[in-house]
Design an enzyme around this catalytic site. Structure first.
Site, short mmCIF file in Angstrom:
data_model
loop_
_atom_site.label_atom_id
_atom_site.label_comp_id
_atom_site.label_asym_id
_atom_site.label_seq_id
_atom_site.Cartn_x
_atom_site.Cartn_y
_atom_site.Cartn_z
N ARG A 59 0.88 -1.18 0.00
CA ARG A 59 0.00 0.00 0.00
C ARG A 59 0.90 1.22 0.00
O ARG A 59 1.61 1.49 0.98
CB ARG A 59 -0.92 -0.03 1.22
N HIS B 70 -10.46 -8.29 0.64
CA HIS B 70 -9.75 -7.57 1.71
C HIS B 70 -9.89 -6.06 1.53
O HIS B 70 -8.98 -5.28 1.81
CB HIS B 70 -8.27 -7.97 1.70
N1 FMN Z 1 -9.00 -8.03 7.19
C1 FMN Z 1 -8.51 -9.02 7.96
O1 FMN Z 1 -8.91 -10.16 7.80
N2 FMN Z 1 -7.58 -8.74 8.94
C2 FMN Z 1 -7.12 -7.48 9.17
O2 FMN Z 1 -6.28 -7.26 10.05
C3 FMN Z 1 -7.62 -6.43 8.36
N3 FMN Z 1 -7.21 -5.16 8.53
C4 FMN Z 1 -7.78 -4.15 7.80
C5 FMN Z 1 -7.41 -2.83 8.05
C6 FMN Z 1 -8.03 -1.80 7.35
C7 FMN Z 1 -7.67 -0.39 7.65
C8 FMN Z 1 -9.02 -2.09 6.39
C9 FMN Z 1 -9.73 -1.00 5.64
C10 FMN Z 1 -9.37 -3.39 6.12
C11 FMN Z 1 -8.75 -4.44 6.81
N4 FMN Z 1 -9.11 -5.76 6.59
C12 FMN Z 1 -8.59 -6.76 7.37
C13 FMN Z 1 -10.15 -6.08 5.60
C14 FMN Z 1 -11.53 -5.94 6.24
O3 FMN Z 1 -11.74 -6.93 7.20
C15 FMN Z 1 -12.64 -6.03 5.18
O4 FMN Z 1 -12.44 -7.18 4.41
C16 FMN Z 1 -12.70 -4.80 4.27
O5 FMN Z 1 -12.48 -3.63 5.03
C17 FMN Z 1 -14.05 -4.73 3.56
O6 FMN Z 1 -14.09 -3.65 2.70
P1 FMN Z 1 -14.72 -2.21 3.08
O7 FMN Z 1 -13.69 -1.51 3.90
O8 FMN Z 1 -14.92 -1.57 1.75
O9 FMN Z 1 -15.99 -2.46 3.85
#
Ligand code: FMN
Length: 378
Positions: free
Chosen positions: A165, A276
């Site tokens: 990122r 993700h």
């Molecule tokens: N998904 C994980 O399984 N583990 C994580 O530690 C994790 N950290 C995230 C950190 C951030 C800032 C964001 C935005 C997403 C993260 N994700 C992680 C993915 C989220 O669980 C999820 O799949 C995603 O945010 C969904 O999309 P949206 O933000 O558009 O709702």
């Protein structure tokens, strides 16, 4: 919080209140962010079908997620270092979710530890697991989640290697972290944030405490983590986790019909159709565009959760209509957290609840179970 009428309002408020590096971390996708943008663009292309002259005076947004009652078909997604959007962020988000009657998922990479959250909330929550190279550590996390009575384990499988990122590198959050003078100046403009984070329970990865010596600090910890993501992870590991975790198990990060079929044979209770939030494979498809095929292939065998790009109750309706049984929201609640802690997360959930309720009425639907593709145009 009442003046915050939509998730975008919460986003703008978080932008003002959270230092640039950490707000940027929440916003970012990987590489050129094509997939991040596709999640939203493809979502907006799904058109809801207006229906009239149906008695919709009695409506109910409640449902069951993995056989547990929920007041809305959403769960809060795992967000690594969520606790740096607002001091003690994970505890506050979990409390807001539990008061609203929906599940909360604590991330492996959270700031507050499993035990911190378990000690501060009333009900069980879900725990998200990254299986690290050190399988003994993975096992110990599973045991800690069981001891804390977590009601589901969410196994994330789309991060065998970390997607780059750019925003994090520019903001000093890559490995090793290198906070610069600019970060300090940014933080000086958000003193309330600094105060809350410094007076919070912790400011570094709570679940990993003890993995490097305290005197080696955050840099050593971040390096340990970066080398622990495991490219060898495979279906045998899922079998192993299934054999040692007796509770509900959900695989998060499925985006392909073949993988969904394989997942449905492993004895897990659910999958999350997810890329993700556009933070891993860039150039891949949006999660909403692949949801219908996956739902058609395995929806009758396994419970389907969905995430990626949900910013409103209308989006929630779109995903349910395309085959999700329930959805996870990520940024939508993280903006609320940055904007106003527990009250901000509660507001994000309420905004989505109201929007879903109105959308159900205007599409002629009374219950969540009734929502299917007939709610869409074409
Ligand atoms: N998904 C994980 O399984 N583990 C994580 O530690 C994790 N950290 C995230 C950190 C951030 C800032 C964001 C935005 C997403 C993260 N994700 C992680 C993915 C989220 O669980 C999820 O799949 C995603 O945010 C969904 O999309 P949206 O933000 O558009 O709702």
């Amino acid at each position: 919080m009442k003046k915050m009428t939509c998730i975008e309002d919460l986003r703008r408020a978080a932008h003002r209140k959270v230092p640039r590096a950490f707000f940027g971390y929440a916003e970012a996708g990987s590489y050129s962010e094509e997939t991040l943008r596709a999640n939203r663009a493809d979502m907006e292309r799904v058109r809801l079908r207006q229906r009239v002259l149906i008695d919709v005076s009695e409506r109910d947004t409640s449902t069951k997620i993995l056989n547990e009652k929920a007041s809305l078909p959403i769960a809060l997604a795992p967000i690594g270092i969520g606790g740096l959007q607002y001091g003690n962020g994970e505890i506050l988000a979990c409390r807001a979710a539990q008061l609203a009657g929906i599940p909360y998922t604590l991330a492996t990479m959270s700031i507050c530890s499993i035990e911190d959250v378990a000690g501060a909330v009333e009900k069980p929550f879900w725990f998200q697991l990254y299986v690290m190279k050190d399988r003994g550590f993975a096992r110990s996390l599973i045991e800690r989640a069981a001891a804390a009575k977590c009601s589901a384990l969410v196994l994330t499988v789309d991060l065998q290697i970390l997607g780059q990122r750019h925003a994090d590198i520019k903001n000093g959050l890559s490995v090793p972290p290198s906070l610069k003078i600019r970060n300090l100046i940014d933080m000086a403009t958000t003193p309330a944030w600094v105060y809350r984070v410094l007076t919070g329970k912790r400011w570094t990865f709570g679940n990993l405490a003890g993995h490097v010596k305290d005197e080696e600090g955050v840099t050593a910890l971040a390096e340990w983590i970066a080398h622990q993501f495991d490219p060898t992870l495979n279906w045998k590991d899922v079998e192993w986790i299934r054999s040692i975790w007796p509770g509900k198990l959900i695989i998060k990060g499925i985006l392909d019909v073949e993988d969904a079929k394989l997942a449905s044979k492993t004895g897990v209770e659910g999958i999350v159709v997810s890329n993700h939030g556009g933070r891993q494979l860039d150039g891949g498809a949006s999660s909403i565009s692949l949801l219908p095929k996956i739902a058609d292939a395995v929806g009758s065998e396994i419970e389907i959760l969905f995430d990626g790009g949900i910013r409103s109750g209308q989006d929630l309706m779109r995903a349910l209509a395309l085959g999700a049984k329930s959805c996870m929201i990520g940024r939508a609640y993280i903006y609320g957290l940055g904007a106003g802690g527990q009250a901000g997360v509660a507001r994000a959930i309420e905004i989505i609840r109201k929007e879903l309720d109105v959308t159900m009425a205007l599409t002629g639907v009374r219950t969540v179970d009734e929502i299917d593709r007939r709610a869409l145009v074409g």
